[in-house]
Design a protein around this motif. Structure first.
Motif, PDB file in Angstrom:
ATOM      1  N   THR A 249       0.834  -1.203   0.000  1.00 50.32           N
ATOM      2  CA  THR A 249       0.000   0.000   0.000  1.00 50.32           C
ATOM      3  C   THR A 249       0.868   1.253   0.000  1.00 50.32           C
ATOM      4  O   THR A 249       0.854   2.045   0.931  1.00 50.32           O
ATOM      5  N   ALA A 250       1.637   1.438  -1.037  1.00 47.80           N
ATOM      6  CA  ALA A 250       2.647   2.484  -1.089  1.00 47.80           C
ATOM      7  C   ALA A 250       2.036   3.880  -1.223  1.00 47.80           C
ATOM      8  O   ALA A 250       1.261   4.143  -2.132  1.00 47.80           O
ATOM      9  N   GLN A 251       2.396   4.750  -0.277  1.00 41.72           N
ATOM     10  CA  GLN A 251       2.118   6.176  -0.383  1.00 41.72           C
ATOM     11  C   GLN A 251       0.637   6.500  -0.544  1.00 41.72           C
ATOM     12  O   GLN A 251       0.271   7.434  -1.247  1.00 41.72           O
ATOM     13  N   VAL A 252      -0.227   5.743   0.112  1.00 42.26           N
ATOM     14  CA  VAL A 252      -1.660   5.975  -0.090  1.00 42.26           C
ATOM     15  C   VAL A 252      -2.080   7.365   0.375  1.00 42.26           C
ATOM     16  O   VAL A 252      -2.868   8.036  -0.313  1.00 42.26           O
ATOM     17  N   LEU A 253      -1.555   7.841   1.501  1.00 41.36           N
ATOM     18  CA  LEU A 253      -1.961   9.155   2.002  1.00 41.36           C
ATOM     19  C   LEU A 253      -1.566  10.258   1.029  1.00 41.36           C
ATOM     20  O   LEU A 253      -2.349  11.169   0.739  1.00 41.36           O
ATOM     21  N   LEU A 254      -0.347  10.169   0.472  1.00 43.31           N
ATOM     22  CA  LEU A 254       0.114  11.214  -0.439  1.00 43.31           C
ATOM     23  C   LEU A 254      -0.659  11.194  -1.759  1.00 43.31           C
ATOM     24  O   LEU A 254      -0.888  12.244  -2.361  1.00 43.31           O
ATOM     25  N   SER A 255      -1.047  10.024  -2.209  1.00 44.21           N
ATOM     26  CA  SER A 255      -1.834   9.961  -3.441  1.00 44.21           C
ATOM     27  C   SER A 255      -3.239  10.520  -3.211  1.00 44.21           C
ATOM     28  O   SER A 255      -3.808  11.176  -4.095  1.00 44.21           O
ATOM     29  N   VAL A 256      -3.799  10.290  -2.018  1.00 42.14           N
ATOM     30  CA  VAL A 256      -5.095  10.895  -1.682  1.00 42.14           C
ATOM     31  C   VAL A 256      -4.968  12.418  -1.683  1.00 42.14           C
ATOM     32  O   VAL A 256      -5.831  13.135  -2.211  1.00 42.14           O
ATOM     33  N   MET A 257      -3.876  12.930  -1.107  1.00 41.52           N
ATOM     34  CA  MET A 257      -3.651  14.385  -1.092  1.00 41.52           C
ATOM     35  C   MET A 257      -3.568  14.948  -2.502  1.00 41.52           C
ATOM     36  O   MET A 257      -4.150  15.998  -2.814  1.00 41.52           O
ATOM     37  N   ALA A 258      -2.841  14.254  -3.379  1.00 42.63           N
ATOM     38  CA  ALA A 258      -2.684  14.726  -4.759  1.00 42.63           C
ATOM     39  C   ALA A 258      -4.025  14.729  -5.489  1.00 42.63           C
ATOM     40  O   ALA A 258      -4.338  15.670  -6.236  1.00 42.63           O
ATOM     41  N   GLY A 259      -4.810  13.678  -5.279  1.00 42.85           N
ATOM     42  CA  GLY A 259      -6.124  13.618  -5.914  1.00 42.85           C
ATOM     43  C   GLY A 259      -7.048  14.713  -5.420  1.00 42.85           C
ATOM     44  O   GLY A 259      -7.779  15.340  -6.203  1.00 42.85           O
ATOM     45  N   MET A 260      -7.017  14.988  -4.116  1.00 44.63           N
ATOM     46  CA  MET A 260      -7.847  16.052  -3.543  1.00 44.63           C
ATOM     47  C   MET A 260      -7.415  17.430  -4.062  1.00 44.63           C
ATOM     48  O   MET A 260      -8.248  18.323  -4.267  1.00 44.63           O
ATOM     49  N   TYR A 261      -6.111  17.589  -4.264  1.00 44.84           N
ATOM     50  CA  TYR A 261      -5.585  18.845  -4.813  1.00 44.84           C
ATOM     51  C   TYR A 261      -6.182  19.097  -6.201  1.00 44.84           C
ATOM     52  O   TYR A 261      -6.612  20.221  -6.520  1.00 44.84           O
ATOM     53  N   ALA A 262      -6.232  18.043  -7.012  1.00 48.65           N
ATOM     54  CA  ALA A 262      -6.787  18.181  -8.357  1.00 48.65           C
ATOM     55  C   ALA A 262      -8.286  18.465  -8.313  1.00 48.65           C
ATOM     56  O   ALA A 262      -8.796  19.293  -9.077  1.00 48.65           O
ATOM     57  N   VAL A 263      -8.991  17.796  -7.410  1.00 47.22           N
ATOM     58  CA  VAL A 263     -10.432  18.024  -7.279  1.00 47.22           C
ATOM     59  C   VAL A 263     -10.706  19.462  -6.819  1.00 47.22           C
ATOM     60  O   VAL A 263     -11.609  20.128  -7.326  1.00 47.22           O
ATOM     61  N   TYR A 264      -9.924  19.938  -5.865  1.00 44.35           N
ATOM     62  CA  TYR A 264     -10.120  21.289  -5.323  1.00 44.35           C
ATOM     63  C   TYR A 264      -9.926  22.355  -6.398  1.00 44.35           C
ATOM     64  O   TYR A 264     -10.731  23.286  -6.524  1.00 44.35           O
ATOM     65  N   HIS A 265      -8.856  22.234  -7.178  1.00 46.26           N
ATOM     66  CA  HIS A 265      -8.556  23.263  -8.176  1.00 46.26           C
ATOM     67  C   HIS A 265      -9.345  23.071  -9.469  1.00 46.26           C
ATOM     68  O   HIS A 265      -9.657  24.052 -10.153  1.00 46.26           O
ATOM     69  N   GLY A 266      -9.655  21.838  -9.812  1.00 43.74           N
ATOM     70  CA  GLY A 266     -10.382  21.578 -11.049  1.00 43.74           C
ATOM     71  C   GLY A 266      -9.527  21.821 -12.285  1.00 43.74           C
ATOM     72  O   GLY A 266      -8.378  22.275 -12.196  1.00 43.74           O
ATOM     73  N   LYS A 267     -10.093  21.543 -13.435  1.00 44.33           N
ATOM     74  CA  LYS A 267      -9.364  21.673 -14.693  1.00 44.33           C
ATOM     75  C   LYS A 267      -8.865  23.093 -14.930  1.00 44.33           C
ATOM     76  O   LYS A 267      -7.691  23.315 -15.241  1.00 44.33           O
ATOM     77  N   ASP A 268      -9.735  24.078 -14.750  1.00 42.22           N
ATOM     78  CA  ASP A 268      -9.358  25.468 -15.011  1.00 42.22           C
ATOM     79  C   ASP A 268      -8.303  25.944 -14.016  1.00 42.22           C
ATOM     80  O   ASP A 268      -7.366  26.668 -14.377  1.00 42.22           O
ATOM     81  N   GLY A 269      -8.455  25.543 -12.756  1.00 42.87           N
ATOM     82  CA  GLY A 269      -7.489  25.951 -11.746  1.00 42.87           C
ATOM     83  C   GLY A 269      -6.103  25.395 -12.010  1.00 42.87           C
ATOM     84  O   GLY A 269      -5.090  26.099 -11.862  1.00 42.87           O
ATOM     85  N   LEU A 270      -6.042  24.135 -12.413  1.00 44.63           N
ATOM     86  CA  LEU A 270      -4.748  23.522 -12.726  1.00 44.63           C
ATOM     87  C   LEU A 270      -4.101  24.194 -13.930  1.00 44.63           C
ATOM     88  O   LEU A 270      -2.877  24.391 -13.962  1.00 44.63           O
ATOM     89  N   LYS A 271      -4.918  24.559 -14.910  1.00 44.12           N
ATOM     90  CA  LYS A 271      -4.374  25.257 -16.082  1.00 44.12           C
ATOM     91  C   LYS A 271      -3.791  26.611 -15.692  1.00 44.12           C
ATOM     92  O   LYS A 271      -2.747  27.025 -16.211  1.00 44.12           O
ATOM     93  N   LYS A 272      -4.448  27.309 -14.785  1.00 44.08           N
ATOM     94  CA  LYS A 272      -3.938  28.606 -14.329  1.00 44.08           C
ATOM     95  C   LYS A 272      -2.604  28.427 -13.610  1.00 44.08           C
ATOM     96  O   LYS A 272      -1.673  29.216 -13.800  1.00 44.08           O
ATOM     97  N   ILE A 273      -2.509  27.406 -12.773  1.00 44.66           N
ATOM     98  CA  ILE A 273      -1.272  27.162 -12.033  1.00 44.66           C
ATOM     99  C   ILE A 273      -0.136  26.811 -12.989  1.00 44.66           C
ATOM    100  O   ILE A 273       0.967  27.368 -12.897  1.00 44.66           O
ATOM    101  N   ALA A 274      -0.393  25.889 -13.924  1.00 40.61           N
ATOM    102  CA  ALA A 274       0.641  25.478 -14.866  1.00 40.61           C
ATOM    103  C   ALA A 274       1.051  26.629 -15.780  1.00 40.61           C
ATOM    104  O   ALA A 274       2.239  26.803 -16.090  1.00 40.61           O
ATOM    105  N   THR A 275       0.082  27.436 -16.197  1.00 38.84           N
ATOM    106  CA  THR A 275       0.383  28.587 -17.062  1.00 38.84           C
ATOM    107  C   THR A 275       1.223  29.613 -16.318  1.00 38.84           C
ATOM    108  O   THR A 275       2.155  30.204 -16.885  1.00 38.84           O
ATOM    109  N   LYS A 276       0.920  29.835 -15.044  1.00 39.61           N
ATOM    110  CA  LYS A 276       1.714  30.773 -14.246  1.00 39.61           C
ATOM    111  C   LYS A 276       3.154  30.299 -14.133  1.00 39.61           C
ATOM    112  O   LYS A 276       4.101  31.084 -14.263  1.00 39.61           O
ATOM    113  N   ILE A 277       3.341  28.995 -13.881  1.00 39.18           N
ATOM    114  CA  ILE A 277       4.697  28.428 -13.785  1.00 39.18           C
ATOM    115  C   ILE A 277       5.461  28.657 -15.090  1.00 39.18           C
ATOM    116  O   ILE A 277       6.607  29.120 -15.093  1.00 39.18           O
ATOM    117  N   ALA A 278       4.831  28.314 -16.213  1.00 41.11           N
ATOM    118  CA  ALA A 278       5.485  28.462 -17.515  1.00 41.11           C
ATOM    119  C   ALA A 278       5.782  29.928 -17.830  1.00 41.11           C
ATOM    120  O   ALA A 278       6.838  30.259 -18.382  1.00 41.11           O
TER     121      ALA A 278
END
Length: 334
Positions: A249-278
């Motif tokens: 059961t490798a890294q289950v807590l961290l994978s849950v955190m990553a999935g929740m991060y994506a759900v919280y920000h959603g598609k548009d939010g993730l695009k804004k974050i990635a665009t800001k980085i670039a």
């Protein structure tokens, strides 16, 4: 994951107290929320990588890459049964290369570590792995390489960065057989270097060979959705010598955190974050170029390769310290 007193008392009264342990975070009767969170994680990974199926995390990126290599080695067919060479791009992260060396030796796999353009796609190769973006931060469209490998019946794995895939063409679109990496950038603290939960995505045809475990959806006796462990190919106590992996059961807590991060920000939010980085990276590249430094990456997402002297490095480090700047850099002194 310690159950609260009330929950624990309830479990004990039902004779279930002994089964709720750290090693069993997927006990179907009591972990529906956790398994639903892992389905979110699997969905996020398949969407970003362009693959058909994903597991619910592995230990780290190097482990995921070595699992891809051993999976390809197991599923060789026909003339490839006698192929023992595995091509490794020299632009792969060095820690991944070291783990590939460790895992390949007992199996008799011969690693060929070289420049991508020197890969001859010969019949003696059963697989290959590439980095996208690579260790220098450069982005190369791998489509032609992956197509050539596919025509030669060579399995391909692409180690990638989830955040960059928000904007870049996915490895699945380019024709990769497996995509690996880690999910640290999705809301998981750096943790002094990790390890961070790795992702492993591949094609449907490999679902019986994928390492780790896959969470699926069933219907319970009342007709409601019920989450369960759909596939768990790593159970040593069940398969023993036939187990495809010893990943638990490798890294289950961290994978849950990553999935929740994506759900919280959603598609548009993730695009804004990635665009800001670039965008910020492009601004940095513009400033560096205006100072007549040589930035060598033709295409990049968040990493620049700058050719400088040792004196310039010392001065930059000093100025960053004085201005409380935070630098993340790797020095390659020739």
């Amino acid at each position: 994951f310690q159950a609260e007193d009330g929950i624990r008392d309830c479990l004990l009264s039902r004779g279930l107290g002994d089964v709720y342990k750290r090693q069993t975070p997927y006990q179907a009767e009591i972990a529906q929320g956790r398994m639903e969170a892992l389905i979110n994680y699997q969905t996020m990974v398949t969407d970003l990588t362009g693959m058909e199926i994903s597991n619910a995390s592995l230990l780290d990126e190097g482990t995921a890459a070595s699992e891809a290599m051993t999976m390809f080695f197991r599923v060789r067919k026909g003339s490839k049964k006698n192929a023992f060479k595995f091509f490794v791009s020299n632009k792969i992260f060095p820690q991944t290369i070291e783990l590939l060396k460790t895992r390949s030796e007992p199996l008799g796999i011969e690693l060929v570590i070289d420049d991508l353009d020197k890969f001859n796609f010969g019949d003696s190769y059963f697989g290959a792995i590439f980095q996208y973006p690579d260790n220098d931060g450069n982005i190369v469209d791998l489509s032609s390489y992956l197509e050539k490998a596919r025509n030669k019946s060579i399995f391909t794995c692409v180690a990638s960065d989830l955040m960059s895939l928000v904007l870049l063409k996915s490895p699945g679109e380019m024709g990769a057989d497996a995509v690996v990496g880690n999910s640290q950038r999705f809301g998981v603290p750096m943790g002094y270097g990790g390890p961070h939960a790795a992702f492993y995505a591949t094609k449907e045809e490999f679902k019986r060979h994928i390492p780790g475990r896959i969470i699926g959806v069933s219907v319970d006796s009342a007709g409601n959705n019920a989450y369960r462990m759909a596939l768990q190919t790593r159970e040593q106590h069940i398969k023993r010598d036939r187990a495809t992996s010893n990943i638990c059961t490798a890294q289950v807590l961290l994978s849950v955190m990553a999935g929740m991060y994506a759900v919280y920000h959603g598609k548009d939010g993730l695009k804004k974050i990635a665009t800001k980085i670039a965008t910020l990276t492009q601004l940095l590249e513009n400033g560096i170029s205006s100072l007549d430094f040589n930035q060598e990456n033709e295409n990049f997402f968040d990493t620049l390769k700058i050719k400088v002297t040792s004196e310039a490095v010392s001065y930059t480090h000093l100025r960053a310290h004085e201005t409380r700047g935070n630098l993340v850099c790797r020095l390659l002194l020739e």
